[in-house]
Design a protein around this motif. Structure first.
Motif, mmCIF file in Angstrom:
data_model
loop_
_atom_site.group_PDB
_atom_site.id
_atom_site.type_symbol
_atom_site.label_atom_id
_atom_site.label_comp_id
_atom_site.label_asym_id
_atom_site.label_seq_id
_atom_site.Cartn_x
_atom_site.Cartn_y
_atom_site.Cartn_z
ATOM 1 N N LEU A 1 0.860 -1.188 0.000
ATOM 2 C CA LEU A 1 0.000 0.000 0.000
ATOM 3 C C LEU A 1 0.895 1.237 0.000
ATOM 4 O O LEU A 1 2.100 1.136 0.237
ATOM 5 C CB LEU A 1 -0.941 0.000 1.210
ATOM 6 N N ASP A 2 0.263 2.367 -0.226
ATOM 7 C CA ASP A 2 1.028 3.611 -0.297
ATOM 8 C C ASP A 2 1.821 3.851 0.991
ATOM 9 O O ASP A 2 1.307 3.651 2.096
ATOM 10 C CB ASP A 2 0.080 4.800 -0.514
ATOM 11 N N TYR A 3 3.006 4.302 0.845
ATOM 12 C CA TYR A 3 3.910 4.695 1.943
ATOM 13 C C TYR A 3 4.327 3.528 2.837
ATOM 14 O O TYR A 3 4.899 3.748 3.899
ATOM 15 C CB TYR A 3 3.285 5.813 2.808
ATOM 16 N N ASP A 4 4.011 2.314 2.432
ATOM 17 C CA ASP A 4 4.431 1.164 3.229
ATOM 18 C C ASP A 4 5.792 0.720 2.702
ATOM 19 O O ASP A 4 5.878 -0.033 1.727
ATOM 20 C CB ASP A 4 3.392 0.032 3.106
ATOM 21 N N LEU A 5 6.844 1.209 3.322
ATOM 22 C CA LEU A 5 8.197 0.953 2.825
ATOM 23 C C LEU A 5 9.101 0.475 3.966
ATOM 24 O O LEU A 5 10.025 1.177 4.399
ATOM 25 C CB LEU A 5 8.745 2.239 2.177
ATOM 26 N N PRO A 6 8.839 -0.741 4.455
ATOM 27 C CA PRO A 6 9.623 -1.251 5.590
ATOM 28 C C PRO A 6 11.051 -1.587 5.170
ATOM 29 O O PRO A 6 11.268 -2.313 4.203
ATOM 30 C CB PRO A 6 8.857 -2.514 5.996
ATOM 31 N N ASN A 7 12.000 -1.064 5.902
ATOM 32 C CA ASN A 7 13.398 -1.205 5.482
ATOM 33 C C ASN A 7 13.979 -2.595 5.691
ATOM 34 O O ASN A 7 14.944 -2.966 5.036
ATOM 35 C CB ASN A 7 14.259 -0.190 6.246
ATOM 36 N N ASP A 8 13.405 -3.355 6.624
ATOM 37 C CA ASP A 8 14.038 -4.628 6.980
ATOM 38 C C ASP A 8 13.253 -5.871 6.570
ATOM 39 O O ASP A 8 13.769 -6.978 6.692
ATOM 40 C CB ASP A 8 14.337 -4.674 8.486
ATOM 41 N N THR A 9 12.009 -5.706 6.113
ATOM 42 C CA THR A 9 11.274 -6.901 5.662
ATOM 43 C C THR A 9 10.876 -6.790 4.196
ATOM 44 O O THR A 9 10.265 -7.697 3.640
ATOM 45 C CB THR A 9 9.975 -7.096 6.485
ATOM 46 N N MET A 10 11.181 -5.673 3.610
ATOM 47 C CA MET A 10 10.819 -5.387 2.203
ATOM 48 C C MET A 10 11.268 -6.505 1.267
ATOM 49 O O MET A 10 11.959 -7.423 1.681
ATOM 50 C CB MET A 10 11.458 -4.057 1.774
ATOM 51 N N TYR A 11 10.951 -6.378 -0.002
ATOM 52 C CA TYR A 11 11.443 -7.352 -0.970
ATOM 53 C C TYR A 11 12.540 -6.732 -1.835
ATOM 54 O O TYR A 11 13.661 -7.165 -1.830
ATOM 55 C CB TYR A 11 10.290 -7.912 -1.814
ATOM 56 N N CYS A 12 12.169 -5.682 -2.579
ATOM 57 C CA CYS A 12 13.167 -4.992 -3.417
ATOM 58 C C CYS A 12 13.979 -5.986 -4.247
ATOM 59 O O CYS A 12 15.220 -5.990 -4.215
ATOM 60 C CB CYS A 12 14.119 -4.154 -2.566
ATOM 61 N N GLU A 13 13.286 -6.828 -4.964
ATOM 62 C CA GLU A 13 13.973 -7.824 -5.787
ATOM 63 C C GLU A 13 14.822 -7.122 -6.852
ATOM 64 O O GLU A 13 14.401 -6.120 -7.444
ATOM 65 C CB GLU A 13 12.934 -8.734 -6.459
ATOM 66 N N THR A 14 15.988 -7.689 -7.097
ATOM 67 C CA THR A 14 16.876 -7.115 -8.114
ATOM 68 C C THR A 14 16.139 -6.989 -9.445
ATOM 69 O O THR A 14 16.193 -5.942 -10.105
ATOM 70 C CB THR A 14 18.129 -8.005 -8.266
ATOM 71 N N CYS A 15 15.415 -8.047 -9.834
ATOM 72 C CA CYS A 15 14.690 -8.014 -11.114
ATOM 73 C C CYS A 15 13.652 -6.895 -11.152
ATOM 74 O O CYS A 15 13.363 -6.361 -12.225
ATOM 75 C CB CYS A 15 13.937 -9.321 -11.350
ATOM 76 N N ALA A 16 13.083 -6.568 -9.999
ATOM 77 C CA ALA A 16 12.043 -5.532 -9.987
ATOM 78 C C ALA A 16 12.661 -4.177 -10.312
ATOM 79 O O ALA A 16 12.079 -3.380 -11.064
ATOM 80 C CB ALA A 16 11.335 -5.509 -8.644
ATOM 81 N N SER A 17 13.842 -3.915 -9.779
ATOM 82 C CA SER A 17 14.494 -2.644 -10.120
ATOM 83 C C SER A 17 14.958 -2.641 -11.571
ATOM 84 O O SER A 17 14.932 -1.606 -12.240
ATOM 85 C CB SER A 17 15.677 -2.378 -9.189
ATOM 86 N N ILE A 18 15.373 -3.801 -12.043
ATOM 87 C CA ILE A 18 15.756 -3.894 -13.459
ATOM 88 C C ILE A 18 14.521 -3.585 -14.323
ATOM 89 O O ILE A 18 14.583 -2.824 -15.285
ATOM 90 C CB ILE A 18 16.355 -5.289 -13.764
ATOM 91 N N GLY A 19 13.395 -4.167 -13.927
ATOM 92 C CA GLY A 19 12.152 -3.903 -14.661
ATOM 93 C C GLY A 19 11.752 -2.433 -14.597
ATOM 94 O O GLY A 19 11.215 -1.874 -15.557
ATOM 95 N N LEU A 20 12.023 -1.803 -13.465
ATOM 96 C CA LEU A 20 11.705 -0.376 -13.338
ATOM 97 C C LEU A 20 12.570 0.445 -14.303
ATOM 98 O O LEU A 20 12.109 1.432 -14.891
ATOM 99 C CB LEU A 20 11.933 0.061 -11.879
ATOM 100 N N ILE A 21 13.797 0.002 -14.483
ATOM 101 C CA ILE A 21 14.694 0.669 -15.442
ATOM 102 C C ILE A 21 14.134 0.510 -16.868
ATOM 103 O O ILE A 21 14.099 1.456 -17.662
ATOM 104 C CB ILE A 21 16.125 0.091 -15.310
ATOM 105 N N PHE A 22 13.655 -0.703 -17.172
ATOM 106 C CA PHE A 22 13.049 -0.927 -18.509
ATOM 107 C C PHE A 22 11.842 0.002 -18.697
ATOM 108 O O PHE A 22 11.659 0.597 -19.767
ATOM 109 C CB PHE A 22 12.527 -2.365 -18.652
#
Ligand code: FUB
Ligand code: ZN
Length: 655
Positions: free
Chosen positions: A322-343
């Motif tokens: 959900l909006d603003y839900d950005l937990p620093n220690d349980t998040m996922y932040c998968e490498t592929c997801a950031s790569i996809g964001l770059i695409f």
């Protein structure tokens, strides 16, 4: 547009891909190396004995006998590797690598069925269940990855071998799916084929592929029960347990795509969907699709993205929450997801020249994407935390996905070859075209040539970025007309200056010769040479999150240029949560050549809370004192290269 990169920072990475990652990953895919493959989280069902990816193809091709092993999408590891190898060959011809890739293409050709169908899992294990369980099957996802690899391979080598397989496969998919009677009215649970089809369309000009890509996108959410119905009706055995209990948002089928306005569900799927959506919108001029892209983009960037350019707030479904839900220690932040964001950002730049797309691309690239791999190119993170305490990852089952040290390989190995193909093709992100204008999106030392009917324009970037903020851009225009060059002025930079030297003299960047529009400074470059000099202030900055991000209240993060910094236990001791960075403490930068292959280090005089000896777990008075502590920070992408230790991006701030 043809671009060649010759950059200190990126050449190291590109060489690492060529000499380290590609040979290493080849061995892994062949099970020809003694490594430990880790499960990506505590889940006994995750296959992690071996890769078996090449063996699966050999079995499907009838060259050996056996069963398929690994995830149902194991084929995509080989395809992404092949794509990375193709980009590498384009930049650095190598007969030995070409021979290996040729053999792989031959193997894939043998594994392809006569009909054009291609997927080792279903060919070997469930030949009667093709396209019957699209929610989990990843058949079209794998097809998309192969098509992407084949296009890259064709562009790098001129060989049509892989392309012929891809066309046969795409035609088979086209004959099987679509709105017409007798075809399957559905799409894949994991978006990707839409991207592959668009690449095939751009290469061949064949409109059927564009139409099919658009069909798959528009099909999302039209029949929300489709995946479950297929699953109920099919008698095959589930390939991914539990997937059918996932909410509709997981697959982005909760609403027709034209009604979707936020980033929902599995993060990689979402950004792959948006990448294709923006590509189709840019290629067709469809404003409705463009509007969806813009709404989802806004939601990600304004409310659902970590400061490191990571996305995906929970391991549960590898998803947005959900909006603003950005937990620093349980998040996922998968490498592929950031790569996809770059695409996605790259495609958005085709829709409009807005510097914000370049800003996000740069943020994801220099932080989460690169953090996905160790400096040796042979260890990988799947999940990229912003805060780690090793013991918690080891003992708290809700943090079992948050690895502390990068494993040799992962049971689900989607990220390592994805990163290889991104780095091997980083030149494709530096410049872009916006009508007749040329945009400089990233400050990577490189040379780009764009051909026009009456000549060509060469743009040469000279920079040592992000170490230095000085960027020199030399433009040679041999055409008869002036060409506009738009140089991105990063959103993170509040002080940028520079000058332009053209045939008619010198002017500062503030002069009217330069037009500022949506994060780009434009210069008219007439026939002949023009020099543009950009000076970005690289003084480290304090960044604060919106107070709506509960996790980051009273915390500060430090960034220098595009790079977010972090504190590690190895430099600062344990219990990083006791550190405090005073609001006005000076941030001292120094380049350290010997550290982590050369990094900028930021140091500050901070404080450390000294826990009072008296009192139990809970107290009625705050008796703590604090003592001076030197705080040392390194760029986030380089963390976890010195063993198991704590790490934090957001530090407590002392008023
Ligand atoms: O499903 C294929 C890939 O595996 C996804 O893109 C990753 O998130 C991982 O779930
Ligand atoms: Zn991944």
């Amino acid at each position: 547009m043809k671009t060649v990169v010759n950059d200190t920072f990126w050449n190291r990475y590109k060489e690492l891909v060529r000499t380290g990652m590609i040979p290493y990953q080849w061995k892994v895919l062949n099970d020809d190396i003694d490594i430990k493959i880790e499960k990506e989280r505590n889940d006994a069902s995750i296959p992690s004995e071996k890769s078996h990816a090449i063996e699966n193809f050999k079995i499907a091709a009838g060259r050996t006998k056996g069963e398929h092993y690994g995830w149902v999408f194991q084929d995509s590891d080989v395809y992404k590797w092949l794509e990375a190898a193709a980009y590498t060959l384009k930049n650095h011809w190598d007969d030995d690598l070409k021979k290996i890739t040729d053999e792989v293409v031959d193997l894939i050709a043998d594994a392809q069925e006569k009909s054009g169908y291609l997927n080792t899992y279903f060919t070997i294990m469930e030949p009667d269940h093709k396209y019957k369980r699209l929610g989990e099957s990843h058949e079209l996802y794998c097809a998309g990855h192969f098509i992407e690899a084949a296009v890259a391979y064709h562009q790098a080598t001129g060989s049509k071998k892989a392309l012929d397989i891809a066309i046969k496969l795409a035609d088979h998919i086209d004959a099987s799916f679509g709105p017409e009677d007798g075809k399957i009215h559905g799409c894949d649970g994991h978006e990707e084929v839409e991207i592959g089809l668009m690449r095939l369309y751009h290469l061949t000009g064949e409109k059927r592929y564009l139409k099919l890509s658009e069909y798959f996108l528009l099909q999302r959410g039209q029949d929300p029960d489709f995946f479950k119905r297929q699953f109920r009706e099919d008698t095959g055995k589930p390939a991914i347990g539990g997937l059918y209990n996932a909410p509709l948002t997981y697959f982005q089928i909760h609403a027709p795509i034209l009604e979707q306005d936020s980033a929902e569900g599995h993060a990689v799927r979402l950004v792959y969907m948006c990448t294709a959506l923006a590509d189709v919108a840019a290629s067709t001029g469809n404003k409705d699709l463009e509007a969806v892209c813009r709404k989802i983009w806004r939601n990600i960037v304004d409310k659902r993205m970590f400061i490191t350019g990571g996305i995906g707030s929970t391991v549960n479904g590898e998803s947005f929450t959900l909006d603003y839900d950005l937990p620093n220690d349980t998040m996922y932040c998968e490498t592929c997801a950031s790569i996809g964001l770059i695409f996605f950002a790259r495609q958005m730049l085709r829709l409009s020249a807005d510097g914000e797309f370049g800003d996000v691309m740069e943020r994801a690239l220099y932080n989460t994407a690169l953090a996905g791999m160790a400096l040796d190119g042979k260890h990988f993170f799947y999940v990229n935390p912003l805060e780690v305490v090793p013991e918690k990852s080891e003992k708290d089952p809700t943090k079992s996905h948050v690895k502390v040290v990068r494993p040799d390989w992962l049971g689900c190995a989607c990220c390592p070859p994805n990163l290889a193909r991104l780095i091997a093709s980083v030149e494709d992100y530096v410049y872009s075209e916006s009508g007749k204008d040329i945009l400089v999106n990233l400050f990577i030392k490189s040379e780009m040539v764009r051909e026009y009917e009456d000549g060509e324009v060469t743009v040469r970037i000279d920079a040592d970025y992000p170490r230095s903020g000085k960027v020199q851009i030399h433009v040679d225009n041999s055409t008869k007309e002036a060409v506009r060059i738009g140089v991105r002025v990063p959103g993170w930079c509040d002080k940028a200056g520079g000058k332009i030297v053209a045939g008619n003299g010198e002017s500062t960047i503030e002069d009217c010769a330069v037009v500022a529009e949506k994060g780009f400074w434009y210069t008219e470059c007439s026939t002949g040479a023009t020099d543009i000099e950009l000076e970005l202030d690289m003084t480290p900055r304090r960044w604060y999150a919106s107070p709506l991000v509960s996790e980051d209240v009273n915390k500060v993060s430090i960034a220098r240029g595009p790079q977010v910094f972090c504190a590690e236990g190895v430099d600062n001791g344990d219990n990083l949560h006791l550190l405090m960075l005073p609001k006005y403490a000076a941030l001292k930068c120094s380049w350290q050549d010997e550290l982590l292959e050369g990094v900028e280090v930021i140091e500050a005089d901070g404080l450390r809370t000294v826990a009072a000896r008296e009192g139990g777990l809970y107290r009625t008075t705050k008796a703590e004192t604090s003592e001076p502590a030197k705080i040392k920070m390194i760029p986030y992408y380089a963390w976890a290269n010195r063993g198991r230790n704590e790490m934090r991006v957001w530090l407590n701030e002392k008023e």
